[in-house]
Design a protein around this motif. Structure first.
Motif, mmCIF file in Angstrom:
data_model
loop_
_atom_site.group_PDB
_atom_site.id
_atom_site.type_symbol
_atom_site.label_atom_id
_atom_site.label_comp_id
_atom_site.label_asym_id
_atom_site.label_seq_id
_atom_site.Cartn_x
_atom_site.Cartn_y
_atom_site.Cartn_z
ATOM 1 N N ALA A 199 1.006 -1.294 0.014
ATOM 2 C CA ALA A 199 -0.041 0.124 -0.097
ATOM 3 C C ALA A 199 0.779 1.204 0.100
ATOM 4 N N ASN A 200 1.935 1.206 0.848
ATOM 5 C CA ASN A 200 2.765 2.470 0.816
ATOM 6 C C ASN A 200 3.497 2.675 -0.504
ATOM 7 N N GLU A 201 3.860 1.436 -1.346
ATOM 8 C CA GLU A 201 4.454 1.599 -2.870
ATOM 9 C C GLU A 201 3.493 1.973 -3.679
ATOM 10 N N ILE A 202 2.167 1.723 -3.627
ATOM 11 C CA ILE A 202 1.121 2.346 -4.308
ATOM 12 C C ILE A 202 0.856 3.762 -4.093
ATOM 13 N N GLY A 222 5.307 0.340 -7.213
ATOM 14 C CA GLY A 222 3.898 1.109 -6.972
ATOM 15 C C GLY A 222 3.110 1.069 -8.104
ATOM 16 N N GLN A 223 3.772 1.330 -9.452
ATOM 17 C CA GLN A 223 2.952 1.142 -10.606
ATOM 18 C C GLN A 223 2.528 -0.326 -10.524
ATOM 19 N N ALA A 224 3.277 -1.433 -10.586
ATOM 20 C CA ALA A 224 2.939 -2.717 -10.627
ATOM 21 C C ALA A 224 1.501 -3.063 -9.811
ATOM 22 N N GLY A 225 1.692 -2.560 -8.395
ATOM 23 C CA GLY A 225 0.516 -2.859 -7.478
ATOM 24 C C GLY A 225 -0.508 -1.975 -8.000
ATOM 25 N N TYR A 226 -0.378 -0.649 -8.407
ATOM 26 C CA TYR A 226 -1.599 -0.030 -8.999
ATOM 27 C C TYR A 226 -2.252 -0.880 -10.106
#
Length: 300
Positions: A199-202, A222-226
C-alpha cells in the motif's frame, strides 16, 4: 405509534397510558368525600413553627377535582381518536407521516406560482436568471452548505462544487440526478489483498502522478501494485471513472487528503461517501433551480 413493528411494545404503551388515567381517577375517587361539602373543613396537623406558622391540611378543592376528572375524559377521548395506544391507529387514522405529507403538499401549493415561471427554462437558462439564481443560492444554503460549505468549496471528504472537477460528471442532467437520487461512493478496502508495504508503494506511485513528492525507488513496485488492484476503478491512466464516481488520481484535487499516510490508510481501509437524496425534501422545480445554481458555480 401505530407504526411500531413490535406488538409487545404496543401493548406496553397501551397499558401504561390506560394505567395512568386509571390511577388519576382512583386518586380522585379517594377524595370524593370532599365533594359532599361546598365548604370543606380544613384540618390542623398540630405542627407549629416559630410560634405562629401553623401547618394545615387543606382538602382538594371541588373545582380542582372536577377539572381533573374532565382532563381524564379528554385523555380517553384523545386515546380513542388518535394513535395513543400502541398499534391502535385511532378513529381519525392520524399519523405523523401523513401530517408531514400534508404539510409538504400545502407548502408546495403555496410556492407553486413562484416556480411556474421558471418551469420552461433550461438549467443553463436558470443559471443565467438572477431571480432563479438567488432562489438557488438560498436552497443551497439551507440544504447543502452544511457539508459543502457556504461558498460551496467543500472540505475534507466533501467535494468542492465550485471547480471543474466532478466525480460523477458536471453536466446539468447529472447534477440534477445527483441531487435527486443522491450518491453513495465506495472505495473498497484492500487490506485483505495487499500488505501495508505494498500500500505504501502504491501511495508513492499515486502521489507521483499528481506531481507530489514521492520515493523514486518505490515507483516501479507501486505502478505494478496499482495495475494489480486499482486500475479496474481508476483506469490504466488513473484518470478515474465518472460512471463509478472513481476520482482522477492525476490532478491536484484530493477529496480525503494527499498525504502519504492518508492515501495508505485509504487503500487499506477504504472510504465511503454519502450524498443524501433530496427528492423527499425538495420538489422537482426546486431541484432544477438548485442544480442550476450549482452548475453555474463552475460555469460562470
Amino acid at each position: 405509534m401505530s407504526d411500531f413493528f413490535s406488538n409487545s411494545w404496543s401493548y406496553y404503551i397501551a397499558i401504561v397510558s390506560l394505567a395512568g388515567v386509571a390511577w388519576c381517577v382512583w386518586l380522585l375517587f379517594t377524595q370524593r368525600r370532599w365533594l359532599k361539602s361546598a365548604t370543606p373543613q380544613v384540618e390542623d396537623t398540630g405542627h407549629v413553627w416559630d410560634e405562629d406558622l401553623r401547618e394545615l391540611n387543606n382538602p382538594v378543592p371541588r373545582w380542582w377535582t372536577v377539572m381533573y376528572l374532565g382532563l381524564c375524559v379528554i385523555a380517553l377521548g384523545i386515546m380513542l381518536l388518535y394513535p395513543a395506544l400502541g398499534s391502535y391507529p385511532g378513529l381519525l387514522g392520524f399519523t405523523s407521516a401523513k401530517q408531514v405529507v400534508a404539510e409538504r403538499e400545502e407548502q408546495a401549493a403555496q410556492i407553486k406560482p413562484l416556480f411556474d415561471k421558471f418551469s420552461a427554462l433550461s438549467v443553463q437558462e436558470l443559471a443565467a436568471n438572477p431571480e432563479a439564481n438567488a432562489i438557488g443560492k438560498r436552497l443551497f444554503l439551507n440544504n447543502c452548505a452544511q457539508c459543502h460549505g457556504s461558498d460551496a468549496k467543500g472540505a475534507p471528504n466533501f467535494p468542492n462544487l465550485a471547480d471543474s472537477d466532478w466525480l460523477y460528471g458536471g453536466t446539468p442532467e447529472v447534477i440534477v440526478k445527483s441531487i435527486t437520487e443522491g450518491r453513495h461512493g465506495v472505495m473498497a478496502p484492500l487490506a485483505a489483498a495487499i500488505t501495508p508495504s505494498e500500500a505504501n508503494e502504491i501511495a508513492n506511485y499515486v502521489r507521483s502522478l499528481s506531481g507530489l513528492a514521492s520515493d523514486p525507488t518505490l515507483l516501479a513496485a507501486g505502478q505494478a501494485g496499482y495495475k494489480k488492484v486499482c486500475f479496474a476503478c481508476h483506469g490504466m491512466d488513473a484518470k478515474g471513472n465518472q460512471a463509478l464516481g472513481a476520482p482522477n488520481l492525476t490532478d491536484a484535487i484530493w477529496l480525503g487528503g494527499s498525504s502519504r499516510e492518508t492515501i495508505v490508510n485509504t487503500i487499506l481501509h477504504g472510504r465511503q461517501g454519502v450524498m443524501p437524496a433530496q427528492k423527499h425534501i425538495l420538489s422537482e422545480d426546486q431541484i432544477r433551480i438548485l442544480a442550476a445554481y450549482v452548475w453555474g458555480l463552475s460555469n460562470k
